[in-house]
Design a protein around this motif. Structure first.
Motif, mmCIF file in Angstrom:
data_model
loop_
_atom_site.group_PDB
_atom_site.id
_atom_site.type_symbol
_atom_site.label_atom_id
_atom_site.label_comp_id
_atom_site.label_asym_id
_atom_site.label_seq_id
_atom_site.Cartn_x
_atom_site.Cartn_y
_atom_site.Cartn_z
ATOM 1 N N ILE A 267 0.857 -1.184 0.000
ATOM 2 C CA ILE A 267 0.000 0.000 0.000
ATOM 3 C C ILE A 267 0.892 1.233 0.000
ATOM 4 C CG2 ILE A 267 -1.667 1.372 1.322
ATOM 5 C CD1 ILE A 267 -2.815 -1.219 2.397
ATOM 6 N N PHE A 268 0.690 2.104 -0.990
ATOM 7 C CA PHE A 268 1.447 3.344 -1.071
ATOM 8 C C PHE A 268 0.534 4.491 -0.646
ATOM 9 C CE2 PHE A 268 3.499 0.669 -4.389
ATOM 10 C CZ PHE A 268 4.699 0.483 -3.708
ATOM 11 N N ASN B 250 -0.791 8.117 -0.393
ATOM 12 C CA ASN B 250 -0.801 9.417 -1.067
ATOM 13 C C ASN B 250 0.059 9.461 -2.317
ATOM 14 O OD1 ASN B 250 -2.518 10.696 0.933
ATOM 15 N ND2 ASN B 250 -0.745 10.649 2.293
ATOM 16 N N GLY B 251 0.068 8.368 -3.083
ATOM 17 C CA GLY B 251 0.759 8.387 -4.364
ATOM 18 C C GLY B 251 2.075 7.632 -4.335
ATOM 19 N N ILE B 252 2.733 7.629 -5.483
ATOM 20 C CA ILE B 252 3.983 6.896 -5.635
ATOM 21 C C ILE B 252 4.941 7.735 -6.474
ATOM 22 C CG2 ILE B 252 2.966 5.640 -7.576
ATOM 23 C CD1 ILE B 252 4.755 3.288 -6.873
ATOM 24 N N TYR C 255 8.322 3.970 -8.140
ATOM 25 C CA TYR C 255 7.625 3.226 -9.192
ATOM 26 C C TYR C 255 8.606 2.470 -10.082
ATOM 27 C CZ TYR C 255 4.558 2.032 -13.024
ATOM 28 O OH TYR C 255 3.857 1.329 -13.966
ATOM 29 N N ILE D 267 -2.803 2.445 -4.225
ATOM 30 C CA ILE D 267 -2.598 3.749 -3.600
ATOM 31 C C ILE D 267 -3.796 4.096 -2.724
ATOM 32 C CG2 ILE D 267 -2.315 6.229 -4.015
ATOM 33 C CD1 ILE D 267 -0.922 5.471 -6.657
ATOM 34 N N SER E 175 -5.367 7.272 -0.293
ATOM 35 C CA SER E 175 -5.285 8.674 0.119
ATOM 36 C C SER E 175 -6.507 8.984 0.970
ATOM 37 C CB SER E 175 -5.237 9.599 -1.104
ATOM 38 O OG SER E 175 -6.481 9.582 -1.782
ATOM 39 N N ARG F 136 -9.440 8.229 -1.201
ATOM 40 C CA ARG F 136 -9.395 7.043 -2.053
ATOM 41 C C ARG F 136 -9.274 5.795 -1.184
ATOM 42 N NH1 ARG F 136 -5.197 6.365 -7.157
ATOM 43 N NH2 ARG F 136 -5.904 4.314 -7.861
#
Length: 333
Positions: A162-163, A165-167, A172, A184, A186, A189
């Motif tokens: 699980i990343f 708030n983005g990657i 990546y 991802i 957030s 999300r």
């Protein structure tokens, strides 16, 4: 074969009988036929409440886990409150988490990451490890363990990544060279967690959101509130204490004002609106029953009142009031 159909547990005079694998029958032994309030606990969280005059009731169980029942009733001039032993509900013998991954890695150190870990542990028995791509966080105590170095991690050693708030492009690039499963998360999300969140009953979800609100962890409270809105189509503000409410039909399309006060033993049907009016906030006292499609705006509803389906209430009601809509009449009759 009979022990597969019924399980009996007795403690403090409460008898639990699990029939047909999912129907929990509850009875207070040696009690007079008086008004008894039964409260159902799932993993120690209140999820349902029923009041009867027979000293017995029945709950339909739909979520795996451990259950207990609290019974409250008057006896010899004293109000008794007793709790049963715990019974484990496994449905028809299936493991609800059989397809869920067990080893989860979370990249990112934030308040929301802590919320995600708590939700995962609430939903299933998982092993969460936190990672950081920033050296200054590596080795710090965070959540249930110590933060590990992402650049030294065995990416294939986890079932899911699980990343938060983005990657980044650098992360990546390393991930793209593997076949790992990742997603991802957030503040807005939740989809990568939905298979876990779907296992948590509504009562537990909102109770956690309310706790986050009280603790001023707004990112966690908002995260759960948005998921509830997506899953149930309902607006249940974390600021409102709903621990005493029971929702019918999965709390579909229910809207509650953020300043509402909801008492204990309150039953709320589907598609109900409990909103404000002219600066007045709604107050629902103990034991109120609100039918499907009803609207309460800025009114105080007295204890043990009944509001029928599709009724609209904009004025205060005394205790034990009954409000119903006119009977259906076909045009032309």
């Amino acid at each position: 074969m009979a022990d597969l159909v019924e399980k009996y547990l007795e403690n403090n005079r409460i008898q639990l009988i699990l029939r047909n694998f999912f129907q929990l029958n509850v009875e207070v032994l040696d009690a007079e036929l008086v008004s008894t309030k039964f409260t159902l606990l799932h993993n120690r969280s209140v999820i349902d409440s029923i009041t009867t005059r027979t000293g017995k009731c029945s709950f339909n169980l739909d979520s795996y886990g451990k259950y207990a029942v609290i019974a409250e009733f008057p006896e010899n001039g004293v109000q008794n409150k007793i709790e049963s032993r715990t019974i484990r509900f496994d449905g028809f013998g299936a493991d609800p988490n059989v397809n869920l991954t067990k080893k989860i890695a979370i990249l990112g150190i934030s308040r929301l990451a802590l919320v995600v870990e708590e939700l995962l542990n609430l939903a299933a028995d998982v092993d969460v490890t936190f990672f950081s791509s920033t050296p200054k966080y590596v080795g710090a105590v965070f959540g249930s363990g110590t933060v590990k170095d992402f650049w030294e991690a065995d990416l294939n050693g986890f079932d899911k990544w699980i990343f938060m708030n983005g990657i980044s492009a650098e992360v990546y690039e390393r991930v793209d060279a593997t076949n790992i499963t990742f997603g991802i998360i957030s503040s807005t999300r939740t989809d990568f967690l939905d298979e876990y969140l779907n296992l948590i009953p509504l009562g537990q979800l909102h109770s956690l959101a309310h706790r986050y609100h009280v603790e001023k962890l707004n990112v966690g409270a908002g995260f759960i509130a948005r998921y509830i809105r997506k899953r149930f189509g309902s607006v249940l503000p974390p600021a409102v204490d709903l621990s005493g409410a029971r929702f019918a039909y999965g709390c579909i399309s229910t809207v509650i004002n953020k300043n509402a006060v909801i008492g204990s033993g309150v039953t709320i049907g589907q598609n109900v609106t409990i909103g404000g009016r002219n600066g007045l906030s709604p107050v629902i006292e103990d034991g109120v029953w609100i039918g499907a499609g009803a609207v309460v705006l800025g009114a105080r509803i007295g204890a043990n009142s009944t509001i029928g389906a599709n009724a609209v209430v904009t004025k205060d009601l005394k205790p034990d009031s009954v409000v119903v809509t006119p009977r259906f009449r076909e045009l032309g009759s």
